[in-house]
Each structure stands twice: as structure tokens, then as C-alpha cells.
Design an enzyme around this catalytic site. Sequence first.
Site, short mmCIF file in Angstrom:
data_model
loop_
_atom_site.label_atom_id
_atom_site.label_comp_id
_atom_site.label_asym_id
_atom_site.label_seq_id
_atom_site.Cartn_x
_atom_site.Cartn_y
_atom_site.Cartn_z
NE ARG A 52 -0.39 -8.41 -0.34
CZ ARG A 52 -0.37 -9.31 -0.77
NH1 ARG A 52 -0.13 -10.58 -1.32
NH2 ARG A 52 -1.47 -9.69 -1.82
CD GLU A 100 -1.49 -2.46 1.79
OE1 GLU A 100 -2.60 -3.27 1.33
OE2 GLU A 100 -0.76 -2.35 1.65
CG HIS A 127 -9.17 -11.01 5.58
ND1 HIS A 127 -9.03 -11.49 4.54
CD2 HIS A 127 -9.48 -9.53 5.26
CE1 HIS A 127 -8.88 -11.01 3.38
NE2 HIS A 127 -9.20 -9.54 3.97
CG HIS A 162 -6.58 -7.56 7.26
ND1 HIS A 162 -7.04 -6.65 7.75
CD2 HIS A 162 -6.26 -6.82 5.92
CE1 HIS A 162 -6.96 -5.54 7.62
NE2 HIS A 162 -6.62 -5.84 6.26
#
Length: 372
Positions: free
Chosen positions: A214, A133, A245, A212
Site C-alpha cells: 500500500r 501492518e 497484484h 504491491h
Amino acid sequence: MKNIIFIFGTRPEIIKLAPVILELKKYPQDYNVIICNTEQQKELSNQTLAYFGLKADINLDCMRENQSLSSVQARILTSLDKVFQENSIDATIVQGDTMTVLCGALTSFYHKIPVFHVEAGLRSYDIYEPFPEEVMRQMTSRVAQLHFAPTEVNKKALLKEDISENKIYVVGNTVIDALFCLSDEVIENSRKFFEETNNIKIDDKLVLITAHRRENHGERIDRIIEAISYLAKKYENHTFVIPVHPNPNVKNKIHERLGHFSNIHLLTPLDYPYLVYLMKNAKLILTDSGGIQEEAPSFACPTLVMRYETERKEGIDAGVSKLVGADYDKILAESEKILSSTKENTRLKAQNPYGDGTASKQIENIIRKFFA
């Protein structure tokens, strides 16, 4: 009339864009709103759209099982290119830092369509925290025409990157606007969902946990699970709720190692109002989510952030959240400070640094002036 396309694919994007969509829809003589869902989180995104009374005009169904980042990027870009070829678009609105955001911004740039970036200027300055991100939001900033920054800190980050000040607007975070959409009826239905349908006791000993991201897969999620296991054993009179998740890297481990605890409730991903209801009533929140870091202070709930870096430093500076990473000892030490005391004594005193609930109105006004 201007054709404005909203491109999103995940639940957090919808929560934060829905108030803006609804605000623009108040002026049908000025805006034709096109809602495009890449379905990066197919079930979660459509579920959340429905809560706000919205439905996508375009669904792209871009996700495949066990796909690489490169393959999903190629698929979203190709799908969006077709959307732009088939529709007359005057501006694109994206939110945050997902793969959908980057692809939406790039496709708009290739078609020379202005990009308006909601929640602009968040930075950790570590390209692998959060991954991927951090890079996606930095790249989006290079092509955006309007940057809607939640805070002055975000504005300073954009100025530091030589983005023109007349393109940056500090408006607060639209997630706070979304919280104010909840009616008394919705809150009551949420209570029934937990207490009557799922037999979960909602009292002053509730702990909400989400994990959740990564970068927390692998050994990190193992340490997080071990910490939760310890806390559940030590604080047997507390109720731990974990919306799990669907990613198998997370889901399988959590169910395998925490599923046998009587005071741990493992739920499927929750509809937005149910999650808000838990935040509103929680004594403590453990999370690696970005959105929850912004929402929880509105309910005065202490939040431990299970990340080593956060782009939402305002919460850390204000003392409404603390970074604990996936560090077993830190998670336990900070959690026990809260759990060993009463809920009343651990409520936050500081105000929410992320906004006052007027962001969407400000954004509409700025867009209106942009086209004028």
C-alpha cells in the site's frame, strides 16, 4: 481435546500457517483444528489452501471493492464475533500483521480466548512503514498469550515492550517449513507451467519482481516501474517475470507501461509452488514483500527490498538482502551489480537467518505444554 481455531485471510498467512495446521492435525486425539478464512485475499487464499491439501471450515467473504480500512475491520470483527459465539474455542492462532490478524486477536480477547501469535516481534518502529501492518502487529502483541518469534532480534523487541519472557519462544520462521513441503513432482509441474504453458525461458538470467504494498502506491510505484523499464531495455537478454497484484492501483499501471516489453512477462498472481520455483531459479529478486525476504536466502538469491523500512532486519544484517526503497537510482545501481555479472558469481554465501524448517514441530510442542 482442544478446539484450536486458525484465522487467516491472505496467501502469506496460509503459507506460514499451513505447516502448523498440518502438524497439529497429526494429533487428532489432542486437537480439533478449525480453519477460518476471512478471505481478505479470496482467490489467492483459497488457491494456496488447496496446494497444501487444506480447505477452510469457515469462509467469511469479508472484502468489498474500494473499501476503507475502517469498513473492512468492522466487517471482519462482526463476522468473527459470530464465529466465536457459535463455536467452542480453546485458543486462536494468527500469523503476521494483516487486518485479519488484528481482528482475530481482538475478537479472541473480547471472548477471553488465548491468542497464539506466529511470527511475533517483527518491528520497524515507524507506524507508517509498513502501513498499516506495523500498528497491527504491535496491537496484536498486547493481547497474545504465546509469542512465536522467528529470531532473537524479534524476541528482544518483545522484551523491550515489557512482554514476559516466559511467553516468548524463538522457533524460526514457519515459511522455511513450508518450502520443505515441495516435492520433486511439484517442481517438475512448475517447470512445465512456465516453459511449456507460458513459453517463459527459465535460465540463469531470470529476474523476479513483485510490488504491491500500500505504501508503494502512487508516485512510488511510478518510480519502480520506471526503474524496471530501464533495466529491461538495458538487459534485453534477461527475462523479467512479474506476477501482477490484482489491486488496480498497481495492476493498471504495470500493464499500461510494461506490457509491451518482449522480455517482461506479466502474469496473474501465482500459486505458491510456482512462485517458489521462480525464487529457486532467479538470478535477482526485486520485491516489497515480507515473505520473499525470508524465503529467498534459502535459494542463495540476492534480494533488493523496495521498501524504506523493513521489520526483517536480520536479512539486511546478514547481507542476504538490501534496502533500496522506491528510489530509482538505488534500484538501478544495486540491480546492475547483479545483472552485469554471472549468476554463479552473485550467489549468496550466508545461511538463511530465518530458520531451519523445524518451527512447526516446536510450536506444537509449546502449545501442548501450554495446555498441560
